[in-house]
Motif scaffolding. Structure first.
Motif, short mmCIF file in Angstrom:
data_model
loop_
_atom_site.label_atom_id
_atom_site.label_comp_id
_atom_site.label_asym_id
_atom_site.label_seq_id
_atom_site.Cartn_x
_atom_site.Cartn_y
_atom_site.Cartn_z
N ASP A 196 2.74 -7.05 0.38
CA ASP A 196 3.45 -6.90 1.65
C ASP A 196 3.55 -8.25 2.34
O ASP A 196 2.87 -9.22 1.95
CB ASP A 196 2.70 -5.90 2.54
N THR A 246 10.77 -5.52 2.71
CA THR A 246 9.46 -5.28 3.33
C THR A 246 9.30 -3.81 3.68
O THR A 246 8.24 -3.22 3.44
CB THR A 246 9.29 -6.15 4.58
N GLN A 247 10.35 -3.19 4.24
CA GLN A 247 10.26 -1.78 4.58
C GLN A 247 10.17 -0.92 3.33
O GLN A 247 9.44 0.08 3.30
CB GLN A 247 11.48 -1.36 5.42
N SER A 283 3.91 2.44 -0.12
CA SER A 283 2.49 2.11 -0.10
C SER A 283 1.58 3.30 -0.44
O SER A 283 0.47 3.10 -0.93
CB SER A 283 2.10 1.54 1.27
N LYS A 321 8.78 -1.71 0.52
CA LYS A 321 7.41 -1.80 0.02
C LYS A 321 6.46 -0.94 0.85
O LYS A 321 5.57 -0.27 0.30
CB LYS A 321 6.94 -3.26 0.04
N ARG A 322 6.65 -0.94 2.15
CA ARG A 322 5.78 -0.13 3.01
C ARG A 322 6.01 1.36 2.79
O ARG A 322 5.06 2.16 2.86
CB ARG A 322 6.00 -0.52 4.47
#
Length: 374
Positions: A131, A312-313, A319, A315-316
């Motif tokens: 992240d 980034t979003q 998670s 990947k989150r």
């Protein structure tokens, strides 16, 4: 003895008859020294306030503590300077770390020590952040095991250091918005960017044609040749998007199903005009700092879809289950090993000469990524 046991992971020890307390104590001392490292110092590029990177970033000594049970000590090997890094330091990015902060969202490091509860990593493994926000512009760091993902340690260094952002963005945009098959076409602006170069290579590996748009510049021919050498089907200037020549181009290849926009403004509008009916335009950047204008005719008569993407979003969102992320990293590493995906053009900059990298990253018409080498 009890205080010493609290400082490390408890291990099941069997004391056989004949073992004296001195032998047991010696084994315990070796366990303590292996499981917990002493506090140490590393070099880091930190900022205490937001502003222009070359003005607010400073090289400092930073303490890092002992390695916890589920943590790993990582020696950072190389870390690039990305636009998102610059925006974060300027204070204009969508997510901002608490200050003081260490710069850098991407990079590769080598695990040098693992906590006694770590199961997925071992010393010698290469890792990259899962992240944004870990702060990779430093010589060493202690990270949670869950904050990093392993890579083969025989990858080219620059390919590994630049894997986590641009290739992942390209991979997901090619996979998640249209069902692309060999013979299909993708059109993109900012084709010379890190994302653009990754799109070209991943698409070529899948038999997908790319129409690559770049701004005119004195070295246009050299840049065009370089992009074609890595798999670009066609390279055109932005002005060509508005010329009748595009009709001739589409006599030799199908209109694109997918348009990838990293610029915004008029460039994005022109990409949209060339999509086939029902196609998608995905915006992942806005280098022109101008809004995307959508022609009404494109919506009504061509039923185009206009989407956005932020890796980034993504990947989150993944998670809770790391399988999709792991699969993507494995696919990208496989392409690298097959020599079908290489790092973008890079300038290697010694860590302590970071000002050169920061200043270079702020220049227009940049076709090379600046990578800090620790």
């Amino acid at each position: 003895m009890w205080l010493r046991l609290q400082s490390v992971c408890l291990r099941k020890l069997t004391v056989r008859p004949g073992y004296v307390s001195g032998v047991f104590d010696a084994r315990l001392r070796r366990s303590v020294s292996h499981s917990a490292s002493r506090a140490a110092t590393c070099k880091a590029l930190q900022y205490n306030k937001h502003g222009e990177p070359a003005q607010v970033i400073h090289l400092v000594d930073v303490d890092y503590g002992p390695v916890g049970a589920k943590e790993v000590l990582v020696k950072i090997l190389a870390a690039p300077v990305n636009p998102s890094d610059v925006n974060m330091i300027q204070g204009t990015y969508a997510i901002l770390p608490d200050l003081p902060a260490t710069g850098g969202n991407e990079g590769v490091g080598e695990v040098s020590e693992v906590g006694c509860g770590v199961t997925s990593l071992k010393p010698g493994d290469w890792v990259i952040p899962k992240d944004a926000g870990l702060g990779t512009w430093r010589t060493a760091a202690v990270f949670s095991e869950d904050d990093v993902v392993s890579l083969p340690n025989d990858l080219p260094l620059l390919a590994a250091a630049t894997l986590g952002v641009n290739p992942c963005t390209a991979y997901r945009m090619l996979a998640d918005f249209e069902d692309l098959k060999p013979g299909d076409t993708v059109i993109q602006n900012a084709a010379n960017s890190g994302v653009g170069q990754a799109v070209i290579q991943i698409a070529a590996a899948r038999g997908i044609s790319t129409i690559n748009v770049i701004r005119d510049r004195p070295e246009f021919t050299q840049l065009s040749d370089r992009l074609k050498a890595i798999g670009a089907t066609r390279v055109i200037k932005e002005e060509a998007l508005r010329k009748p020549d595009m009709k001739e181009l589409f006599k030799t290849c199908p209109r694109p199903k997918l348009a990838l926009n990293g610029v915004g403004g008029k460039s994005a509008t022109e990409l949209l005009r060339h999509l086939q009916v029902g196609g998608s335009m995905v915006t992942y950047g806005g280098m022109a700092k101008q809004p995307v204008t959508i022609p009404v005719s494109a919506l009504i008569f061509k039923d185009v879809k206009v989407r956005g993407f932020w890796v980034t979003q993504w990947k989150r969102n993944q998670s809770h289950d790391g399988r999709a992320f792991r699969s993507m990293i494995d696919d990208l590493c496989s392409l690298i090993k097959q020599k079908k995906l290489a790092a973008p053009a890079c300038n290697e900059v010694h860590f302590e000469e970071y000002i050169k990298a920061l200043n270079a990253a702020m220049q227009p018409f940049t076709s090379s990524k600046n990578v800090l080498i620790m």
